[in-house]
Design a protein around this motif. Structure first.
Motif, PDB file in Angstrom:
ATOM      1  N   GLU A   1       0.825  -1.204   0.000  1.00 24.52           N
ATOM      2  CA  GLU A   1       0.000   0.000   0.000  1.00 24.52           C
ATOM      3  C   GLU A   1       0.862   1.258   0.000  1.00 24.52           C
ATOM      4  OE1 GLU A   1      -2.805   2.111   3.336  1.00 24.52           O
ATOM      5  OE2 GLU A   1      -3.200  -0.003   2.896  1.00 24.52           O
ATOM      6  N   PHE A   2       1.943   1.231   0.799  1.00 31.33           N
ATOM      7  CA  PHE A   2       2.831   2.389   0.885  1.00 31.33           C
ATOM      8  C   PHE A   2       3.569   2.601  -0.425  1.00 31.33           C
ATOM      9  CE2 PHE A   2       6.995   4.276   1.752  1.00 31.33           C
ATOM     10  CZ  PHE A   2       6.630   5.415   2.459  1.00 31.33           C
ATOM     11  N   GLU A   3       4.098   1.537  -1.008  1.00 35.90           N
ATOM     12  CA  GLU A   3       4.868   1.664  -2.246  1.00 35.90           C
ATOM     13  C   GLU A   3       3.978   2.168  -3.392  1.00 35.90           C
ATOM     14  OE1 GLU A   3       7.842   1.506  -1.655  1.00 35.90           O
ATOM     15  OE2 GLU A   3       7.963   0.211   0.096  1.00 35.90           O
ATOM     16  N   LYS A   4       2.741   1.729  -3.407  1.00 26.76           N
ATOM     17  CA  LYS A   4       1.813   2.195  -4.432  1.00 26.76           C
ATOM     18  C   LYS A   4       1.531   3.681  -4.267  1.00 26.76           C
ATOM     19  CE  LYS A   4      -2.780   1.293  -6.352  1.00 26.76           C
ATOM     20  NZ  LYS A   4      -4.011   0.464  -6.240  1.00 26.76           N
ATOM     21  N   LYS A   5       1.365   4.114  -3.024  1.00 22.80           N
ATOM     22  CA  LYS A   5       1.061   5.516  -2.753  1.00 22.80           C
ATOM     23  C   LYS A   5       2.201   6.416  -3.197  1.00 22.80           C
ATOM     24  CE  LYS A   5       0.098   8.697   1.078  1.00 22.80           C
ATOM     25  NZ  LYS A   5      -0.104   8.815   2.552  1.00 22.80           N
TER      26      LYS A   5
END
Length: 355
Positions: A325-329
């Motif tokens: 989720e963090f890497e996508k954001k």
């Protein structure tokens, strides 16, 4: 501990990191308020003594800092800080540094005491400003003053009788004074991964005298990433730890290897910090009753450090990783890793240490 009141004008990632990390932990419900006894925050700690500091640093190291602080009190610089070599000091830097080192020692006390009453001690994580990783033997630099992790290792030996201490470093920078302080000590194994571009430490620098074989330097190329770190963990860190059989594991936890960190040369993702935390926790449980203390070291971006530390906490308590989720954001773009150079580095290290 509030440290370096104006340092944010020069290096915003250092001063503001701890409040940002605490906020991220709270948002992730990884604080005592949400987790009860599963996560304990220690607010009461003592300052380190000169005896503690000189377990690693020579006699004049703390004297030098104290003199620079006294000069800062009487000078009238443009900003409310003073230069000492490549660092900045304010009129509270000396006391702040003693407090940071002492907080680490208090955390060691807590972890050791807990291990006497439990099959596996809780993991400790020292969120300390200032950090202590990037200090050459004679200078102050990298916004570091006293080598907190090394001081804790020597303290664990002296006060708690824990003979063998493994120090694992996954910071992009080289842990200069830690390496040199324990280079001839067979009972403190220093295992460091760091940038080969910035630090020209040799693979065959493996300790000397009685300490021969208790130092492992693993310089890694630009673009080193998740696959490489997984291989380093499986093929180097795990077998070295199993062979050394430590009584305590101390981790110099640098998050500046993240792909989005502006100062690093690696391209790790937050998922790798989750992997390292969970893997080191298992090693501690298997080898030394869970006794393990992480020390916050490098990392410039508040958001990256905050989420990466939260990932470490998720690993500690057995929660699933939120890294995708963090890497996508943040839309982290990764290049191909220099796999051949990484493989050669690992093989050379394994050969020198017979693992």
């Amino acid at each position: 501990m509030d440290h370096h009141h104006k340092e944010e004008e020069l290096d915003i990632g250092r001063t503001a990191r701890v409040p940002f990390i605490l906020s991220a932990l709270e948002k992730s419900k990884l604080t005592p308020e949400f987790r009860g006894p599963e996560i304990v925050q220690i607010n009461s700690f003592r300052k380190a003594t000169l005896e503690d500091i000189r377990g690693v640093h020579d006699y004049y190291f703390p004297v030098h800092l104290r003199e620079a602080v006294e000069e800062a009190k009487t000078s009238k610089p443009r900003y409310p800080f003073h230069m000492i070599e490549f660092n900045y000091v304010t009129d509270t830097s000396y006391e702040d540094s003693l407090a940071a080192a002492g907080a680490g020692l208090s955390l060691v006390d807590y972890v050791v005491a807990a291990s006497k009453n439990n099959a596996n001690s809780p993991i400790g994580f020292a969120l300390l400003p200032p950090p202590g990783h990037n200090i050459p033997v004679v200078d102050y630099m990298g916004f570091c003053y006293f080598e907190n992790a090394g001081i804790a290792a020597r303290y664990a030996q002296r006060v708690h009788g824990l003979k063998r201490v493994l120090i694992i470093d996954f910071d992009v920078h080289f842990l200069d004074i830690t390496n040199d302080a324990f280079y001839e000590d067979p009972d403190i194994f220093v295992l460091s991964t760091h940038s080969e571009e910035w630090y020209h430490r040799k693979f065959d620098e493996t300790g000397s005298g009685r300490g021969e074989g208790a130092t492992l330097n693993l310089p890694l190329p630009n673009g080193f990433g998740d696959v490489g770190m997984r291989n380093v963990f499986d093929e180097v860190i795990v077998p070295c730890a199993q062979k050394f059989k430590p009584d305590l594991i101390i981790v110099s936890a640098g998050y500046d290897g993240h792909a989005a960190d502006p100062d690093g040369t690696f391209q790790l993702t937050t998922g790798t910090y989750y992997m390292l935390a969970s893997g080191i926790k298992r090693l501690a449980e298997d080898l030394c009753g869970g006794r393990c203390v992480f020390f916050l070291e490098g990392g410039t971006s508040e958001s990256i450090v905050s989420f990466s530390v939260a990932e470490s906490f998720r690993a500690f308590v057995g929660e699933p990783s939120m890294a995708p989720e963090f890497e996508k954001k943040y839309a982290v773009f990764l290049h191909d890793e220099p796999s051949n150079k990484i493989k050669q580095a690992i093989q050379r290290t394994k050969h020198l240490h017979s693992i």
